[in-house]
Write a protein that holds these residues in place. Sequence first.
Motif, mmCIF file in Angstrom:
data_model
loop_
_atom_site.group_PDB
_atom_site.id
_atom_site.type_symbol
_atom_site.label_atom_id
_atom_site.label_comp_id
_atom_site.label_asym_id
_atom_site.label_seq_id
_atom_site.Cartn_x
_atom_site.Cartn_y
_atom_site.Cartn_z
ATOM 1 N N ALA A 2 0.830 -1.206 0.000
ATOM 2 C CA ALA A 2 0.000 0.000 0.000
ATOM 3 C C ALA A 2 0.863 1.254 0.000
ATOM 4 O O ALA A 2 0.481 2.276 -0.555
ATOM 5 C CB ALA A 2 -0.933 0.000 1.195
ATOM 6 N N SER A 3 2.028 1.184 0.643
ATOM 7 C CA SER A 3 2.896 2.363 0.682
ATOM 8 C C SER A 3 3.434 2.700 -0.710
ATOM 9 O O SER A 3 3.733 3.854 -0.992
ATOM 10 C CB SER A 3 4.043 2.147 1.657
ATOM 11 O OG SER A 3 4.850 1.069 1.237
ATOM 12 N N THR A 4 3.536 1.719 -1.578
ATOM 13 C CA THR A 4 3.981 1.984 -2.944
ATOM 14 C C THR A 4 2.960 2.850 -3.674
ATOM 15 O O THR A 4 3.323 3.780 -4.387
ATOM 16 C CB THR A 4 4.182 0.661 -3.704
ATOM 17 O OG1 THR A 4 5.085 -0.157 -2.974
ATOM 18 C CG2 THR A 4 4.730 0.897 -5.086
ATOM 19 N N GLY A 5 1.688 2.576 -3.481
ATOM 20 C CA GLY A 5 0.633 3.361 -4.105
ATOM 21 C C GLY A 5 0.610 4.798 -3.611
ATOM 22 O O GLY A 5 0.291 5.719 -4.363
ATOM 23 N N ILE A 6 0.973 4.984 -2.342
ATOM 24 C CA ILE A 6 1.013 6.334 -1.780
ATOM 25 C C ILE A 6 2.049 7.179 -2.502
ATOM 26 O O ILE A 6 1.886 8.386 -2.643
ATOM 27 C CB ILE A 6 1.302 6.270 -0.259
ATOM 28 C CG1 ILE A 6 0.120 5.636 0.463
ATOM 29 C CG2 ILE A 6 1.597 7.637 0.312
ATOM 30 C CD1 ILE A 6 0.378 5.341 1.918
ATOM 31 N N ILE A 7 3.094 6.563 -2.991
ATOM 32 C CA ILE A 7 4.143 7.279 -3.705
ATOM 33 C C ILE A 7 3.830 7.363 -5.200
ATOM 34 O O ILE A 7 3.980 8.422 -5.818
ATOM 35 C CB ILE A 7 5.512 6.592 -3.485
ATOM 36 C CG1 ILE A 7 5.900 6.688 -2.015
ATOM 37 C CG2 ILE A 7 6.585 7.201 -4.366
ATOM 38 C CD1 ILE A 7 7.069 5.831 -1.622
ATOM 39 N N LEU A 8 3.383 6.257 -5.792
ATOM 40 C CA LEU A 8 3.201 6.210 -7.245
ATOM 41 C C LEU A 8 2.011 7.015 -7.764
ATOM 42 O O LEU A 8 2.116 7.666 -8.806
ATOM 43 C CB LEU A 8 3.066 4.755 -7.701
ATOM 44 C CG LEU A 8 4.330 3.913 -7.626
ATOM 45 C CD1 LEU A 8 4.050 2.487 -8.054
ATOM 46 C CD2 LEU A 8 5.423 4.513 -8.481
ATOM 47 N N VAL A 9 0.884 6.975 -7.061
ATOM 48 C CA VAL A 9 -0.316 7.652 -7.557
ATOM 49 C C VAL A 9 -0.132 9.176 -7.603
ATOM 50 O O VAL A 9 -0.370 9.791 -8.652
ATOM 51 C CB VAL A 9 -1.560 7.242 -6.747
ATOM 52 C CG1 VAL A 9 -2.763 8.091 -7.099
ATOM 53 C CG2 VAL A 9 -1.869 5.766 -6.978
ATOM 54 N N PRO A 10 0.318 9.819 -6.514
ATOM 55 C CA PRO A 10 0.551 11.268 -6.627
ATOM 56 C C PRO A 10 1.671 11.613 -7.620
ATOM 57 O O PRO A 10 1.571 12.616 -8.331
ATOM 58 C CB PRO A 10 0.956 11.698 -5.218
ATOM 59 C CG PRO A 10 0.445 10.639 -4.332
ATOM 60 C CD PRO A 10 0.478 9.377 -5.140
ATOM 61 N N GLY A 11 2.702 10.782 -7.687
ATOM 62 C CA GLY A 11 3.782 11.027 -8.646
ATOM 63 C C GLY A 11 3.293 10.969 -10.077
ATOM 64 O O GLY A 11 3.655 11.802 -10.910
ATOM 65 N N GLY A 12 2.462 9.989 -10.374
ATOM 66 C CA GLY A 12 1.894 9.884 -11.721
ATOM 67 C C GLY A 12 0.965 11.043 -12.043
ATOM 68 O O GLY A 12 0.981 11.575 -13.155
#
Length: 70
Positions: A2-12
Amino acid sequence: MASTGIILVPGGAIGNFLGGFIVSKLKMSCRSQMKFIMLTSIMSLLLLILNIFVKCERVKFAGISEDYEG
């Protein structure tokens, strides 16, 4: 995971908005947009290749890479 999504979604999202902002501000034609995409893709690939060579110290986990007794 889940922590990966916290970084990837706003970055994208930021990347999409920033790319759209750059293209609209510079009033790029279709041809110049394709050049922009190729340039940023090559830069991304080069940074990924550099990232492969970064080495970090392994963390010891009991029962996986270290004995329980140790």
